[in-house]
Design a protein around this motif. Structure first.
Motif, PDB file in Angstrom:
ATOM      1  N   THR A   1      76.672 -27.576 120.678  1.00  0.00           N
ATOM      2  CA  THR A   1      76.335 -26.233 120.228  1.00  0.00           C
ATOM      3  C   THR A   1      76.178 -25.341 121.446  1.00  0.00           C
ATOM      4  O   THR A   1      75.661 -25.768 122.483  1.00  0.00           O
TER       5      THR A   1
ATOM      6  N   TYR B   1      78.595 -30.148 109.692  1.00  0.00           N
ATOM      7  CA  TYR B   1      78.397 -30.266 108.254  1.00  0.00           C
ATOM      8  C   TYR B   1      79.489 -31.139 107.644  1.00  0.00           C
ATOM      9  O   TYR B   1      80.673 -30.983 107.948  1.00  0.00           O
TER      10      TYR B   1
ATOM     11  N   THR C   1      72.699 -28.303 108.672  1.00  0.00           N
ATOM     12  CA  THR C   1      72.903 -28.113 110.099  1.00  0.00           C
ATOM     13  C   THR C   1      74.336 -28.499 110.459  1.00  0.00           C
ATOM     14  O   THR C   1      75.053 -29.128 109.668  1.00  0.00           O
TER      15      THR C   1
ATOM     16  N   MET D   1      65.313 -25.258 111.415  1.00  0.00           N
ATOM     17  CA  MET D   1      65.876 -25.337 110.076  1.00  0.00           C
ATOM     18  C   MET D   1      64.803 -25.750 109.066  1.00  0.00           C
ATOM     19  O   MET D   1      64.778 -25.271 107.945  1.00  0.00           O
TER      20      MET D   1
ATOM     21  N   THR E   1      74.813 -19.751 115.075  1.00  0.00           N
ATOM     22  CA  THR E   1      74.941 -20.853 116.018  1.00  0.00           C
ATOM     23  C   THR E   1      76.395 -20.967 116.458  1.00  0.00           C
ATOM     24  O   THR E   1      77.311 -20.797 115.646  1.00  0.00           O
TER      25      THR E   1
ATOM     26  N   LEU F   1      66.560 -27.301 117.086  1.00  0.00           N
ATOM     27  CA  LEU F   1      67.365 -26.763 115.992  1.00  0.00           C
ATOM     28  C   LEU F   1      66.896 -27.313 114.656  1.00  0.00           C
ATOM     29  O   LEU F   1      66.742 -26.582 113.682  1.00  0.00           O
ATOM     30  N   GLY F   2      66.632 -28.629 114.606  1.00  0.00           N
ATOM     31  CA  GLY F   2      66.170 -29.239 113.365  1.00  0.00           C
ATOM     32  C   GLY F   2      64.826 -28.696 112.934  1.00  0.00           C
ATOM     33  O   GLY F   2      64.586 -28.448 111.752  1.00  0.00           O
TER      34      GLY F   2
END
Length: 225
Positions: free
Chosen positions: A140, A118, A115, A216, A156, A212-213
């Protein structure tokens, strides 16, 4: 200490010029936000980082800048890419006035195992030095699903901001280097720098980070099946 120019506003001619540039951007650049940084502002935008633009020339109407890709990264049909190991990108921008802040943005399809931000995140140096300053703010700008030659990909918009107002020397050039994970692709990027130290990049909400997590994690589980 540099003077605080927050009370000053962006003059109409420069606003019109920025609007004209934004009006020409392709749809996927919607993940690159338009931030107003003060009375004097530089803007460099790349919205075609695929192999259709091998010289990585910035969009017409934006200020001069450069975009380079560190090995083993290269330009694929969807943008910058590496199928073997991590790589990096480096962007530069020059200015005719003293800079107090900078905002860097990318439109990126991340490897589902990782994510944003990075690694170290993008690091900024100025005036040809190697200061490698970490951003003070990160957010984001949403996500977007697209059908590409590599198949469906989720992009994203990431944005980082640096407060340079406490640096005593005049700043007239920027270099930003960002680590990029393997199997991640950047299709567009943008640098804005300005004469004001106004903080314009908000921190992402906890709700968005959780969403978002979770997305993913689902993608990673599907990849493992």
């Amino acid at each position: 200490m540099k003077p605080n120019l927050l009370a000053r506003t962006l003059p109409l001619p420069r606003v019109c010029a920025l609007v004209a540039v934004l009006a020409t951007l392709p749809a996927h650049a919607a993940l690159l936000a338009d931030y107003n940084l003060g009375v004097d502002q530089n803007t460099t935008v790349w919205t075609t980082l695929s192999n259709a633009n091998p010289t990585r020339t910035a969009d017409a109407g934006s200020d001069a800048g450069s975009f380079t890709i560190g090995a083993p990264g290269y330009q694929a049909s969807v943008g910058t890419y590496s199928y073997s190991t991590d790589y990096s990108i480096t962007v530069t921008q020059t200015s005719t006035f003293d800079l107090q802040t900078a905002v860097f943005q990318v439109d990126i399809a991340m490897n589902p195992a990782y994510t944003l931000p990075y690694g170290t995140g993008p690091l900024l140096s100025y005036n040809g030095g190697t200061q490698n300053l970490a951003a003070s703010l990160f957010t984001t700008n949403g996500t977007e699903n697209r059908n590409t030659s590599f198949g469906p990909m989720t992009y994203t918009g990431g944005a980082w901001q640096w407060d340079l107002s406490s640096i005593g020397e005049e700043i007239t050039s920027l270099t930003i280097t960002m680590p990029v994970s393997v199997h991640s692709s950047i299709s567009a990027a943008r640098i804005d720098s300005g004469s004001s130290n106004l903080a314009v990049v908000p921190e992402p909400s906890m709700g968005f980070l959780a969403l978002l997590g979770g997305g993913m994690l689902v993608a990673r589980r599907r990849r493992a099946v």
